[in-house]
Design an enzyme around this catalytic site. Sequence first.
Site, short mmCIF file in Angstrom:
data_model
loop_
_atom_site.label_atom_id
_atom_site.label_comp_id
_atom_site.label_asym_id
_atom_site.label_seq_id
_atom_site.Cartn_x
_atom_site.Cartn_y
_atom_site.Cartn_z
N HIS A 269 -1.37 0.64 7.74
CA HIS A 269 -2.18 0.83 6.24
C HIS A 269 -2.01 2.25 5.88
O HIS A 269 -1.58 3.02 6.81
CB HIS A 269 -3.65 0.37 6.14
CG HIS A 269 -4.08 0.55 4.94
ND1 HIS A 269 -3.61 -0.16 3.85
CD2 HIS A 269 -5.53 0.97 4.44
CE1 HIS A 269 -4.29 0.00 2.66
NE2 HIS A 269 -5.61 0.76 3.07
N CYS B 235 0.68 -1.12 0.02
CA CYS B 235 -0.02 0.02 -0.06
C CYS B 235 0.81 1.25 -0.09
O CYS B 235 0.45 2.42 -0.63
CB CYS B 235 -1.03 0.23 1.17
SG CYS B 235 -0.08 -0.13 2.92
N ASP C 53 -8.17 4.79 -1.47
CA ASP C 53 -7.62 3.56 -0.96
C ASP C 53 -7.01 2.63 -2.01
O ASP C 53 -7.57 2.02 -2.73
CB ASP C 53 -8.49 2.93 -0.16
CG ASP C 53 -8.13 1.85 0.85
OD1 ASP C 53 -7.02 1.17 0.61
OD2 ASP C 53 -8.90 1.72 1.96
#
Length: 304
Positions: free
Chosen positions: A228, A89, A248
């Site tokens: 995250h 991520c 996201d």
Amino acid sequence: MRSSQEIIDLTGNSDSEEHPNNSAKKHQKMKAIGDFIRQRAANIGIANHTQFRVEQLAAGAALGNASVILCNKHTQLFNTTFSDRGWACGYRNCQMLLSSLMASEVSVSAFGRIPGDGGVASVSDLQQMLELAWQEGYDVDGAAQLGHRVKGTRKWIGATEVYCILAHLGVRAHIVDFHCPTATDGTHPALFEWIVEYFTSGATADSAGDQKLRFTNKHPLYLQHQGHSRTVVGVELSDVGTTILLFDPDVAVARSENHPAELRSFRLMLNGTRRADQYQILYVDDCVADEAEISKFISSTRVP
């Protein structure tokens, strides 16, 4: 290297190549699936991102009589894939930030240092650039923590590593730590206030915008919390309250080239900030800095 006032580490188990909760059996299964997906992608030419951009957001279903202020309309959503979900991520959000920077006439001269064909760098290329930044002396402590090597691994990265990648490209970044909730209910209104100020202060409106939905010249924000990271692409302001709009990397949207997406798919309400005690933002200057002007010692601003 970090400053004497230590920057909070929100990457989770970033010095490990695997998520701590993964068993060896599950890892072997996911590796086999990932190998299959990579081979299929190579065979049929699937891109590793959705081609979805900020300019494809639709203002429909806004909160009350809301006004929506968005970042550079060319900012692109990069999604994780089956082969890198769970660890990449940070790289995908870095790609989103780069997609905005590369669309900026002020910033574009920095990107001759990106390997490849002049497009947004791949995850592998970003790993290579991070190692080069370490070799140039950026964040000595962080480099040691990750063993001076990330290329070809599944090691997680966070805001300090993105800082190093950008520094290697001649782009100066800044980190802001929101190290505790600022409301008694465990939420982070100071985080929301800072983000609203960023998007509304000194922003130049894009002529393609209107009073309800405006694009600006602002770059997106890299937002990290424990384990995250996501990319802040704008804010939604109304008499009901403030909403943060996020890309996201773990959430895909429609791939159609001209398909508008409703804002509700991208909203973060203030109550949603209870999921973490600490947040971290990285933002960039819209200019190419002389290498001597970018500190190799990474410091942060703490709020409050």
